[in-house]
Design a protein around this motif. Structure first.
Motif, PDB file in Angstrom:
ATOM      1  N   UNK A   1       0.850  -1.206   0.017  1.00 52.52           N
ATOM      2  CA  UNK A   1       0.031  -0.019  -0.077  1.00 52.52           C
ATOM      3  C   UNK A   1       0.804   1.293   0.044  1.00 52.52           C
ATOM      4  N   UNK A   2       0.513   2.582  -0.771  1.00 56.61           N
ATOM      5  CA  UNK A   2       1.294   3.560  -1.136  1.00 56.61           C
ATOM      6  C   UNK A   2       2.311   3.578  -1.511  1.00 56.61           C
ATOM      7  N   UNK A   3       2.772   2.321  -2.297  1.00 56.99           N
ATOM      8  CA  UNK A   3       4.000   2.543  -3.203  1.00 56.99           C
ATOM      9  C   UNK A   3       3.781   2.679  -4.629  1.00 56.99           C
ATOM     10  N   UNK A   4       4.569   3.160  -5.379  1.00 55.99           N
ATOM     11  CA  UNK A   4       4.257   3.541  -6.601  1.00 55.99           C
ATOM     12  C   UNK A   4       4.371   2.356  -7.639  1.00 55.99           C
ATOM     13  N   UNK A   5       3.597   2.370  -8.776  1.00 57.99           N
ATOM     14  CA  UNK A   5       3.614   1.241  -9.930  1.00 57.99           C
ATOM     15  C   UNK A   5       5.040   1.312 -10.228  1.00 57.99           C
ATOM     16  N   UNK A   6       5.483   0.018 -10.464  1.00 58.89           N
ATOM     17  CA  UNK A   6       6.962  -0.035 -11.044  1.00 58.89           C
ATOM     18  C   UNK A   6       7.260   0.729 -12.335  1.00 58.89           C
ATOM     19  N   UNK A   7       6.276   1.000 -13.127  1.00 59.90           N
ATOM     20  CA  UNK A   7       6.509   1.698 -14.639  1.00 59.90           C
ATOM     21  C   UNK A   7       6.022   3.050 -14.751  1.00 59.90           C
ATOM     22  N   UNK A   8       4.828   3.376 -13.813  1.00 57.68           N
ATOM     23  CA  UNK A   8       4.193   4.646 -13.831  1.00 57.68           C
ATOM     24  C   UNK A   8       4.346   5.076 -12.283  1.00 57.68           C
ATOM     25  N   UNK A   9       5.078   6.153 -12.064  1.00 59.07           N
ATOM     26  CA  UNK A   9       5.368   6.618 -10.711  1.00 59.07           C
ATOM     27  C   UNK A   9       4.146   7.467 -10.364  1.00 59.07           C
ATOM     28  N   UNK A  10       3.371   7.997 -11.134  1.00 58.78           N
ATOM     29  CA  UNK A  10       2.097   8.441 -10.588  1.00 58.78           C
ATOM     30  C   UNK A  10       0.974   7.696 -10.026  1.00 58.78           C
ATOM     31  N   UNK A  11       1.025   6.229 -10.372  1.00 57.34           N
ATOM     32  CA  UNK A  11       0.314   5.402 -10.018  1.00 57.34           C
ATOM     33  C   UNK A  11       0.582   5.136  -8.602  1.00 57.34           C
ATOM     34  N   UNK A  12      -0.123   5.088  -7.426  1.00 54.54           N
ATOM     35  CA  UNK A  12       0.150   4.628  -6.215  1.00 54.54           C
ATOM     36  C   UNK A  12      -0.842   3.355  -5.912  1.00 54.54           C
ATOM     37  N   UNK A  13      -0.416   2.544  -5.386  1.00 46.77           N
ATOM     38  CA  UNK A  13      -1.349   1.452  -4.841  1.00 46.77           C
ATOM     39  C   UNK A  13      -2.130   2.007  -3.784  1.00 46.77           C
ATOM     40  N   UNK A  14      -3.365   1.780  -3.752  1.00 48.13           N
ATOM     41  CA  UNK A  14      -4.174   2.104  -2.544  1.00 48.13           C
ATOM     42  C   UNK A  14      -4.245   1.158  -1.353  1.00 48.13           C
ATOM     43  N   UNK A  15      -4.026  -0.041  -1.836  1.00 56.29           N
ATOM     44  CA  UNK A  15      -3.887  -1.170  -0.665  1.00 56.29           C
ATOM     45  C   UNK A  15      -2.911  -2.066  -1.082  1.00 56.29           C
ATOM     46  N   UNK A  16      -2.573  -3.029  -0.346  1.00 54.95           N
ATOM     47  CA  UNK A  16      -1.591  -4.007  -0.872  1.00 54.95           C
ATOM     48  C   UNK A  16      -1.911  -4.864  -2.143  1.00 54.95           C
ATOM     49  N   UNK A  17      -0.910  -5.098  -2.992  1.00 56.73           N
ATOM     50  CA  UNK A  17      -1.456  -5.926  -4.257  1.00 56.73           C
ATOM     51  C   UNK A  17      -0.236  -6.936  -4.364  1.00 56.73           C
TER      52      UNK A  17
END
Length: 129
Positions: free
Chosen positions: A29-45
């Motif tokens: 949760x709250x980490x950035x997508x590996x490819x697109x830094x503007x996408x932040x995971x809202x929960x664990x994935x």
């Protein structure tokens, strides 16, 4: 038969898949997508080990903050850049987290997603005598 049946047996199969597999969280949760830094995971994935999804990769899971081991819903995404459709499981997500997941997945004009909630209907054709 309805075009859409929210079949209890479907959800039982997803629960079995989830509970019989090991969940690996590879994007907290709250980490950035590996490819697109503007996408932040809202929960664990993460993903379920030894499973295969529609993209031939393991089945993906959004794991929320609530204590639950039942699959509460699935997100179906259509991506015109990758030219694919994808399914992800939701487990232990609050209503707010579900909303945040949909916002996260629908940020781009190239991908759109819908959420299907768990149902408990047993279709007539599935009844045992």
């Amino acid at each position: 038969m309805n075009a859409y049946e929210n079949n209890a047996f479907f959800w039982q199969k997803l629960d079995t898949l989830y509970l019989s597999s090991k969940l690996i969280i590879d994007r907290a949760k709250n980490t950035c997508h590996y490819k697109y830094s503007n996408l932040v995971y809202p929960v664990d994935y993460g993903y379920l080990v030894d499973t295969t999804g529609t993209d031939q990769a393991p089945v993906d899971v959004f794991k929320g903050s609530e204590k639950s081991n039942l699959v509460q819903g699935i997100v179906v995404s259509a991506d015109i850049l990758k030219k694919d459709c994808d399914v992800k499981l939701l487990v232990g997500c609050s209503e707010e987290e579900e909303h945040e997941i949909l916002v996260f997945l629908n940020q781009t004009e190239f991908q759109k997603s819908i959420l299907l909630h768990r149902g408990d209907e047993v279709p007539e054709w599935a009844s045992n005598d």
